[in-house]
Design an enzyme around this catalytic site. Structure first.
Site, PDB file in Angstrom:
ATOM      1  N   ALA A  41      32.500 -38.379  -5.447  1.00 26.79           N
ATOM      2  CA  ALA A  41      33.078 -37.616  -4.003  1.00 26.79           C
ATOM      3  C   ALA A  41      34.532 -37.703  -4.196  1.00 26.79           C
ATOM      4  O   ALA A  41      35.162 -38.218  -4.733  1.00 26.79           O
ATOM      5  CB  ALA A  41      32.336 -38.794  -3.206  1.00 26.79           C
ATOM      6  N   GLY A  60      30.045 -40.266  -7.358  1.00 31.21           N
ATOM      7  CA  GLY A  60      28.979 -39.617  -6.831  1.00 31.21           C
ATOM      8  C   GLY A  60      28.368 -38.510  -7.854  1.00 31.21           C
ATOM      9  O   GLY A  60      27.362 -37.853  -7.760  1.00 31.21           O
ATOM     10  N   GLU A  79      25.823 -40.533  -9.537  1.00 32.77           N
ATOM     11  CA  GLU A  79      24.579 -40.445  -8.692  1.00 32.77           C
ATOM     12  C   GLU A  79      24.016 -39.031  -8.418  1.00 32.77           C
ATOM     13  O   GLU A  79      22.764 -39.074  -8.311  1.00 32.77           O
ATOM     14  CB  GLU A  79      25.079 -40.692  -7.106  1.00 32.77           C
ATOM     15  CG  GLU A  79      25.587 -42.265  -7.530  1.00 32.77           C
ATOM     16  CD  GLU A  79      26.484 -42.556  -6.165  1.00 32.77           C
ATOM     17  OE1 GLU A  79      27.502 -42.204  -5.843  1.00 32.77           O
ATOM     18  OE2 GLU A  79      25.993 -43.629  -5.480  1.00 32.77           O
ATOM     19  N   GLU A 137      33.042 -47.052  -8.157  1.00 31.22           N
ATOM     20  CA  GLU A 137      33.583 -47.584  -6.575  1.00 31.22           C
ATOM     21  C   GLU A 137      34.171 -48.717  -6.287  1.00 31.22           C
ATOM     22  O   GLU A 137      34.954 -48.651  -5.240  1.00 31.22           O
ATOM     23  CB  GLU A 137      32.259 -47.224  -5.861  1.00 31.22           C
ATOM     24  CG  GLU A 137      31.829 -45.809  -5.839  1.00 31.22           C
ATOM     25  CD  GLU A 137      31.029 -45.262  -6.813  1.00 31.22           C
ATOM     26  OE1 GLU A 137      30.809 -45.898  -7.743  1.00 31.22           O
ATOM     27  OE2 GLU A 137      30.277 -44.223  -6.687  1.00 31.22           O
TER      28      GLU A 137
END
Ligand code: HXC
Length: 259
Positions: free
Chosen positions: A66, A111, A114, A134
């Site tokens: 992200a 992300g 993911e 993260e």
């Protein structure tokens, strides 16, 4: 006009989506997620869709996570909204009725990992690097990693990756079952073409039924899941595809499932 953040190309109903922010290693920001959501809504409405391949622009990164610059100053409510937007987008991907394959061509972090987990399966080039880093940023995965990663590779390995934030190479990703296949970087395109050919040529209704049976069956007791398989198997005999496939075998010719 600015360049699309999600480029779309297509061959025989197999759509390739390329996430296109190479200067930021294709990090996922709200704008890109919004564009992906719109593209996926269009694809979901198509009954001639056969498969989706998703990859990152450039030869260095699938998705490096992200967008950290976008996230840094968010309040808890804004962070929740951002995570919810991504989760909803990934759900759309997961719920497409056709196989969705991540073509991992480099960094596949946070992300990005993911996103790959929301795909049905993943193939990787040998330079790919996977991880959920993260905790190094003081947060936990928020785009589904704490749930989809343990479901794919088991809770112990998921906890290892998520709590250490360590990165693993494509070889280890292959060993733990995060990816199905690994090829030298120069051969990833050939593999993509081969997947496009196979998924574009095989029985489209059979492929959809297989995905439906596997996905729906996962959450069910084995007996009801097997009953679902039987129903879908029998339903296959109601359309032209089964007759064409079996006739082609008996006639010693390749099947033609083009509609
Ligand atoms: C924003 C990013 C980015 C990211 C890279 N960039 N990753 N920008 N968000 N996730 C940008 C860099 O700032 C840099 O921009 C450019 O991309 C190139 O990156 P470099 O770091 O210069 O490249 P390199 O040295 O090759 O290192 C590559 C890397 C590193 C190892 C992938 O960029 C990295 O560690 N990125 C962060 C990975 C990460 O922590 N991902 C998880 C994010 S959190 P400039 O402008 O300087 O050229 C997450 C949470 C999801 O995903 C859930 C949220 C709710």
């Amino acid at each position: 006009m600015s360049e699309a953040l999600v480029s779309v190309s297509e061959h025989s109903g197999v759509v390739r989506l390329t996430l296109n922010r190479p200067k930021a290693l294709n990090a996922l920001n709200s704008e890109l997620l919004g564009e992906l959501e719109r593209v996926l809504d269009d694809l979901a409405a198509r009954d001639d869709l056969r498969a989706v391949l998703i990859t990152g622009a450039g030869d260095k990164s699938f998705v490096a996570g992200a967008d950290i610059a976008e996230m840094r100053d968010k309040s808890p409510d804004e962070a929740r909204d951002f995570a919810s937007q991504a989760l909803a987008t990934f759900k759309r991907l997961e719920r497409l009725p056709v196989p969705v394959v991540a073509l991992v061509n480099g960094f596949c972090l946070g992300g990005g990992c993911e996103l790959a987990l929301a795909c049905d399966w993943a193939v990787a080039s040998d330079n790919a690097l996977f991880g959920q880093p993260e905790v190094l940023l003081g947060v936990i995965p928020g785009f589904g990693g704490t749930q989809r990663l343990p479901r794919r590779i088991g809770p112990a390995m998921a906890l290892d990756l998520i709590t250490t934030g360590r990165k693993i190479d494509a070889q280890e990703a292959l060993r733990v079952g995060l990816v199905n296949r690994m090829v030298p970087q120069a051969e990833l395109e050939t593999l993509a073409e081969e997947l496009t050919r196979q998924l574009g040529a095989n029985g489209p209704q059979a492929i959809r039924a297989a995905k439906q049976a596997i996905h729906a069956g996962q959450g069910q007791h084995l007996d009801s899941a097997l009953a679902l398989e039987t129903s879908l198997f029998a339903l296959g005999f109601a359309g032209p595809e089964q007759r064409e496939g079996m006739s082609a075998f008996l006639d010693k010719r390749p099947p033609d499932f083009q509609r």
